[in-house]
Design a protein around this motif. Structure first.
Motif, PDB file in Angstrom:
ATOM      1  N   LEU A  76      -6.024  40.367 -22.395  1.00 55.18           N
ATOM      2  CA  LEU A  76      -7.289  39.670 -22.631  1.00 55.18           C
ATOM      3  C   LEU A  76      -7.081  38.165 -22.805  1.00 55.18           C
ATOM      4  O   LEU A  76      -7.924  37.368 -22.390  1.00 55.18           O
ATOM      5  CB  LEU A  76      -8.005  40.252 -23.850  1.00 55.18           C
ATOM      6  N   LEU A  77      -5.972  37.778 -23.408  1.00 58.80           N
ATOM      7  CA  LEU A  77      -5.689  36.357 -23.626  1.00 58.80           C
ATOM      8  C   LEU A  77      -5.168  35.648 -22.379  1.00 58.80           C
ATOM      9  O   LEU A  77      -5.550  34.510 -22.104  1.00 58.80           O
ATOM     10  CB  LEU A  77      -4.674  36.181 -24.763  1.00 58.80           C
ATOM     11  N   TRP A  78      -4.280  36.304 -21.642  1.00 62.99           N
ATOM     12  CA  TRP A  78      -3.550  35.632 -20.569  1.00 62.99           C
ATOM     13  C   TRP A  78      -3.732  36.239 -19.190  1.00 62.99           C
ATOM     14  O   TRP A  78      -3.241  35.672 -18.216  1.00 62.99           O
ATOM     15  CB  TRP A  78      -2.048  35.640 -20.875  1.00 62.99           C
ATOM     16  N   GLY A  79      -4.355  37.403 -19.088  1.00 58.34           N
ATOM     17  CA  GLY A  79      -4.380  38.090 -17.796  1.00 58.34           C
ATOM     18  C   GLY A  79      -3.020  38.733 -17.558  1.00 58.34           C
ATOM     19  O   GLY A  79      -2.254  38.963 -18.484  1.00 58.34           O
ATOM     20  N   LEU A  80      -2.725  39.010 -16.310  1.00 55.85           N
ATOM     21  CA  LEU A  80      -1.438  39.636 -15.977  1.00 55.85           C
ATOM     22  C   LEU A  80      -0.378  38.570 -15.697  1.00 55.85           C
ATOM     23  O   LEU A  80       0.105  38.430 -14.572  1.00 55.85           O
ATOM     24  CB  LEU A  80      -1.595  40.576 -14.778  1.00 55.85           C
ATOM     25  N   GLN A  81      -0.036  37.818 -16.703  1.00 56.74           N
ATOM     26  CA  GLN A  81       0.994  36.778 -16.612  1.00 56.74           C
ATOM     27  C   GLN A  81       2.259  37.293 -17.308  1.00 56.74           C
ATOM     28  O   GLN A  81       2.301  37.354 -18.539  1.00 56.74           O
ATOM     29  CB  GLN A  81       0.517  35.487 -17.280  1.00 56.74           C
ATOM     30  N   PRO A  82       3.285  37.657 -16.541  1.00 50.94           N
ATOM     31  CA  PRO A  82       4.490  38.216 -17.160  1.00 50.94           C
ATOM     32  C   PRO A  82       5.095  37.323 -18.237  1.00 50.94           C
ATOM     33  O   PRO A  82       5.566  37.802 -19.260  1.00 50.94           O
ATOM     34  CB  PRO A  82       5.454  38.390 -15.987  1.00 50.94           C
ATOM     35  N   TRP A  83       5.086  36.016 -18.022  1.00 51.87           N
ATOM     36  CA  TRP A  83       5.683  35.102 -19.009  1.00 51.87           C
ATOM     37  C   TRP A  83       4.986  35.226 -20.366  1.00 51.87           C
ATOM     38  O   TRP A  83       5.628  35.121 -21.403  1.00 51.87           O
ATOM     39  CB  TRP A  83       5.643  33.651 -18.528  1.00 51.87           C
TER      40      TRP A  83
END
Length: 101
Positions: A76-83
């Motif tokens: 919810l905060l970052w989306g699908l951002q692995p980092w």
């Protein structure tokens, strides 16, 4: 204390640039409890770690609702951002180290 924090971060710093790997595909990117539309709070308590109905015979039976809730918050905060998922993971591990020392 600063040395402990630096070591914790240094050990994982090279992984921040990578993609999701191995079981991340099942546990995060394909898990509707994490990436599905709307908040799936009840689903986290009746699904296994991989998002499958825990009562089914083919379920892995790994029950980790707190982890799934944290993955959902990251999504919810970052989306699908692995980092971002890795940053949260390292921050939590570092916090545990700080609490130990």
């Amino acid at each position: 204390l600063e040395l402990v924090v630096c070591i914790a971060v240094f050990c994982y710093i090279n992984g921040f640039a990578g993609n999701f790997t191995y079981d991340d595909t099942f546990a995060i990117t394909n898990n509707q409890d994490v990436v599905g539309p709307g908040w799936k709070l009840p689903g986290m308590f009746v699904h296994d770690f991989w998002g499958q109905d825990i009562s089914k015979a083919d379920s892995h039976k790994s029950y980790r609702p707190l982890t799934i809730a944290w993955f959902r918050l990251d999504f919810l905060l970052w989306g699908l951002q692995p980092w971002a998922f890795r940053l949260t993971n390292v921050a939590l591990h570092t916090l545990c180290l700080v609490l130990i020392f």
